[in-house]
Design a protein around this motif. Structure first.
Motif, PDB file in Angstrom:
ATOM      1  N   ILE A 124       8.427  -2.008  -7.774  1.00  0.00           N
ATOM      2  CA  ILE A 124       7.960  -3.371  -8.088  1.00  0.00           C
ATOM      3  C   ILE A 124       8.331  -4.374  -6.995  1.00  0.00           C
ATOM      4  O   ILE A 124       7.559  -5.273  -6.706  1.00  0.00           O
ATOM      5  CB  ILE A 124       8.438  -3.861  -9.480  1.00  0.00           C
ATOM      6  CG1 ILE A 124       9.957  -4.029  -9.544  1.00  0.00           C
ATOM      7  CG2 ILE A 124       7.954  -2.947 -10.589  1.00  0.00           C
ATOM      8  CD1 ILE A 124      10.381  -5.453  -9.568  1.00  0.00           C
ATOM      9  N   THR A 161       8.283  -4.131  -3.950  1.00  0.00           N
ATOM     10  CA  THR A 161       7.343  -4.052  -2.819  1.00  0.00           C
ATOM     11  C   THR A 161       5.897  -3.988  -3.287  1.00  0.00           C
ATOM     12  O   THR A 161       4.986  -3.981  -2.472  1.00  0.00           O
ATOM     13  CB  THR A 161       7.629  -2.791  -1.990  1.00  0.00           C
ATOM     14  OG1 THR A 161       7.510  -1.646  -2.851  1.00  0.00           O
ATOM     15  CG2 THR A 161       9.027  -2.838  -1.388  1.00  0.00           C
ATOM     16  N   GLU A 162       5.690  -3.899  -4.580  1.00  0.00           N
ATOM     17  CA  GLU A 162       4.354  -3.765  -5.175  1.00  0.00           C
ATOM     18  C   GLU A 162       3.524  -2.675  -4.487  1.00  0.00           C
ATOM     19  O   GLU A 162       2.369  -2.884  -4.112  1.00  0.00           O
ATOM     20  CB  GLU A 162       3.595  -5.101  -5.166  1.00  0.00           C
ATOM     21  CG  GLU A 162       2.458  -5.084  -6.162  1.00  0.00           C
ATOM     22  CD  GLU A 162       1.785  -6.420  -6.395  1.00  0.00           C
ATOM     23  OE1 GLU A 162       1.740  -7.243  -5.491  1.00  0.00           O
ATOM     24  OE2 GLU A 162       1.259  -6.618  -7.522  1.00  0.00           O
ATOM     25  N   ARG A 163       4.145  -1.502  -4.357  1.00  0.00           N
ATOM     26  CA  ARG A 163       3.412  -0.363  -3.804  1.00  0.00           C
ATOM     27  C   ARG A 163       2.808   0.490  -4.907  1.00  0.00           C
ATOM     28  O   ARG A 163       3.235   0.433  -6.060  1.00  0.00           O
ATOM     29  CB  ARG A 163       4.370   0.502  -2.970  1.00  0.00           C
ATOM     30  CG  ARG A 163       4.586  -0.062  -1.581  1.00  0.00           C
ATOM     31  CD  ARG A 163       5.512   0.820  -0.775  1.00  0.00           C
ATOM     32  NE  ARG A 163       6.890   0.685  -1.235  1.00  0.00           N
ATOM     33  CZ  ARG A 163       7.897   1.387  -0.740  1.00  0.00           C
ATOM     34  NH1 ARG A 163       7.693   2.289   0.203  1.00  0.00           N
ATOM     35  NH2 ARG A 163       9.127   1.192  -1.191  1.00  0.00           N
TER      36      ARG A 163
END
Lengths: 341, 341, 341, 341
Positions: B280, B282-284
């Motif tokens: 979350i 890095t929102e990958r």
């Protein structure tokens, strides 16, 4: 001014006196805080979980979910003026990098994150920037909407990304109906016609979810993965929005996700462990989510103004920050706790 | 007829005599096999890895990557006639479920997977269905294109999903340049202007990759994650296409993926282990990939016909199936091994 | 059997006796008609408007919006059995072309369009195919849902395409609240949080629209373009869904569309005349719409079953087809007229 | 300083002396112009075509396609410094409106358009803003890239929007291979594997197109619509990019567009006249296009730097602006004319 200061990890933050922030850059904005949300992330910060990712700048002021009134502006600020009621995007951004120019504010390469990487809004005044300010109807009470600044935008952002997957006939599971989840349920109900299944340990939270638009509720009692399978003809949910993602929820969420479906990670604290064979043989996705864009915050304010998202909050004076954090940690908060300076 | 039969897990398949398949349903099609690809999945099947997901029907005929000529058709087949040259979508589908009606053939709720769940194409004849047949120019030699039926469609499907993420200025890492990867590199070069970085243990594979359109190659020698960081100004790749996803590649692939980027799992055998905080903050995304659609196979044939995708293959007689599998296992195949009955 | 036959353009169709249809292909299905919708397109067919595009096969049976019960099936039909309650996708498709394999049923290169290009459903029995049948709960009365088969799917298809454009804070204009429009308003309300502005000449139609979810209604009295401008701060609507597109509506609809917005053409009969400078300087789009996909019809049935789309219909016996057409032409039908054989 | 001034419509602009621009706002940037493109839009401005849409501010300086070096910056500018080589997005934007925050620079509600609505870059110096500056490698010669600032971004923007429609096996028609079209062909070749068909009146332009990646060329000689039909099996093109859109091209372009296809309007001057029945019965779209986003300009620079887009230009001294305009008007320019102050 008064501020809620964290001096060391694993120790409760304390209310102390610090200097008021001052304007130094041409796009700086100082906001008189009207409401500052208390978030599970604050508990995680205190535990030291964010130190590696963000470099928690001890000692500093907590509070990453804020609304208030513009108090002072820098020389180049044109979008707000002193006295405006504003809600603040959580990450003041540079405005010039690829992400900013694409509207992906949460991926700015030079943003700050007040309350995580710099002094936050659990204080009388907060330093932010012009690009973080969303102007509101002057009749809005900041304490009534502050929870939209982080809990709201994060839940909305995840739901908005899921909309194309949630056509009529699909099922969406919402895991966890706390500060974020109770907004997520309402966004789903407002923006899709998916069947909403809410999973939570707490029966009261499930009651709240029902009143907000859940079609089915499931107590997280150990057989909830099977319960979701039963509700979906054995297939699982098209989308799982996991607002917990720790203590085993991260395994249950994946297990509830159907073939070709997507498991959205929004909460955190746990670790996913999945064989790559399991990922490819079913072509499922794991989707990260963090905060949202400036425009998404504005859209969410439009939803709130239309009465389609209503916050469940409980206010505390700023000086009672410790009580608010304790209540949150003990599961005694339905919706969101808000500090009012 | 002759067929390559698997009798038990962990034992080499053997060439034996079995009855020819027969038409029973109105949409059945029997194809005289002209080429049957040999895939790392065949090794994984022999190891028993697919038994839990698919129920490997021992004893049975291997071969899930096939092209040939139509030999016989059921009473309701209208799209192909006897003698047509065809390449076969790997999963004959029902045509009536939601997935089929959306074109998502690989998610049909009632498909078979010849070579995995029923008798496959390492044989003189193969039973498939009308919906699996892509008609080809009669001058096409099935052995020249068979590898597109599974390696090709899978690589193409993953690349096609990644296209919107790969605008000019981005970087895409390809991990592993074997049967799938060497097609993936060509699809990337044909369909995007992304910077293509190829990672493989084998220097010869990297040379092949360069000749197929790689902009940079990196030997997977233990410091390759850092090498990708260096090539991307420290940020990592926008997309990582992991055609390996075992033996540590699944950790490296994730580590090479930049903030807001996507890690595509295409190979398998390993296990991802990732803290949800890492997902979350890095929102990958982690994106599963399996085979592809019927139309994607047709599109890939258009690419091949235009000379934009060229297969590197090595043919073996059907009776040398064991040699082909051994060569593949030992890393002695550049591109794809093809059995010719 | 009895059927509503069109013998010549500009002459009213008449009820006559024709032979019952018979099964000839393996995927043929004969349906006993339970309800056949009466559509403005029927009026346009009678006027000869569709002859150039479709080759109206005079004399023939009208009726392109049908539901009923399966009466007989071909030898290869597996998805429905005799007695099943079904609603019919309007265009029986080949299942093998690119469009069919992509789920774009309305673009099949070898479809028929019963009621336009072959005998339709204003009759006791209708010949269709397996791929057109959507199976319904046996308790459903075909006459209650028939209007979803064409009016419904067309309105739903247009709304579904518009969803990504209609985030909170946007405005969508619906022009015309007849058979299609009254479904469109409900789809918008169920699937978006956009502000819905409905424009119609008829005050009663506007009252119906309000009860179905319109936020604002505007009488089409000559100053309605200005009224929409006023409702949108002078900017115009993000999306205009024009269910009329004749008699000047096609100019008004474009004029109501804001910069970067999209004008959806759903009705027909008029002609757009727009300077290309006007198109490019505002970067607006004109979006064609026809029917919808099989899956969209299934999705719409899910919406209807959930009570989120309710039809306003008025039934007539099959023999009163002329009355139904006359009422429609005179603007005396609120919602949809349905013939019941 | 010297500048190319338009004093009246239908009269040639003249080179005259005007004061240098000065910094007044904190985000202002003054650029020393290194190259200013000459565009068909300049001819249209002189004809008065843009007056209604933009309010041409006579007398003023032409030039909306510019590159150069930063000469002076306002007090709040942080993204560029004096001496930087820059290419300029054509519309300096506010940075605060919904469009800006979404990255849709060309739809900013408070932008200017130097060369159309204020003084442009056919001059020694140009006033723009920080948000319009794309920083380049200092070795870049502005005159070599200036044409990318408007012709380039506009062609790239249209192609980028079309990419999802242009999978292998499709056909894209490019109408007009002038300043924009010759870039469009290269973008198509770099970013898709579609079959590129180029239509132009001028055989030399078609030769250029072939050298840039066109698969087929068609002389616009009156039977070109049929020629495109022949090249596409009678179906027409999936996408038509019309860089002309006047003098009948706007009818031909629509006629060349296949069922379910899209006609992109990029040029202007003509008027589309299309029956709504024709739009809906084929479900075709008309797609407006104007300029592009800041990030798209940066992406295009990446393409150019990788050698995938090469400009064909012819330079003129600033004082020869009249010659350049005359050459363009007479069809004597292959690619783009560039003024060098």
């Amino acid at each position: 001014m008064k501020a809620v200061r964290l001096h060391a990890f694993h120790a409760p933050p304390v209310v102390g006196e610090v200097p008021e922030p001052t304007i130094s850059g041409p796009l700086d904005v100082i906001v008189k805080v009207g409401g500052a949300g208390v978030c599970r992330t604050d508990l995680h910060i205190i535990e030291g979980q964010w130190d590696a990712a963000m470099g928690t700048p001890l000692p500093y002021t907590l509070g990453h979910e804020n609304a208030g009134w513009v108090h002072e502006v820098g020389s180049a600020v044109t979008n707000v003026t002193v006295g405006d009621t504003v809600i603040l995007h959580p990450t003041p951004t540079c405005g010039f990098c690829r992400a900013c120019r694409a509207g992906a504010d949460m991926h700015c390469v030079a943003s700050t994150f007040p309350g995580l990487s710099t002094d936050g809004g659990m204080a009388e005044y907060l330093l932010t920037s012009a690009r973080a300010c969303v102007k509101l109807d002057p009749r809005t009470a900041p304490e009534d909407v502050a929870a939209l600044a982080d809990a709201g935008i994060t839940a909305y952002h995840a739901v908005r990304k899921a909309i194309p997957l949630l056509y009529p006939g699909t099922t969406c599971v919402v895991m966890g109906v706390g500060g974020l989840g109770h907004i997520g349920v309402q966004c789903l109900a407002a923006l899709t016609a998916t069947t909403i299944v809410v999973v939570d340990r707490n029966p009261e939270a499930l009651k709240l979810a029902e009143s907000l638009g859940a079609d089915h509720t499931v107590v997280a009692d150990g057989i909830h993965v099977q319960a979701v399978a039963d509700l979906t003809g054995g297939a699982g949910a098209d989308v799982v929005l996991d607002f917990v993602a720790e203590q085993g929820a991260e395994h249950d969420g994946w297990a509830m996700t159907r073939r070709a479906g997507s498991y959205f990670v929004i909460g955190y604290g746990g670790t996913v462990r999945i064989p790559t064979l399991d990922i490819i043989s079913t072509e499922r996705n794991i989707v990260g989510n963090i905060v949202g864009t400036y425009n998404e915050l504005a859209e969410l304010m439009a939803l709130a103004q239309a009465g389609k998202v209503t916050l469940h909050t409980r206010t505390y004076p700023l000086t009672a920050a410790a009580d608010a954090l304790a209540d949150l940690d003990a599961g005694r908060v339905r919706g969101r706790a808000i500090l009012v300076p």
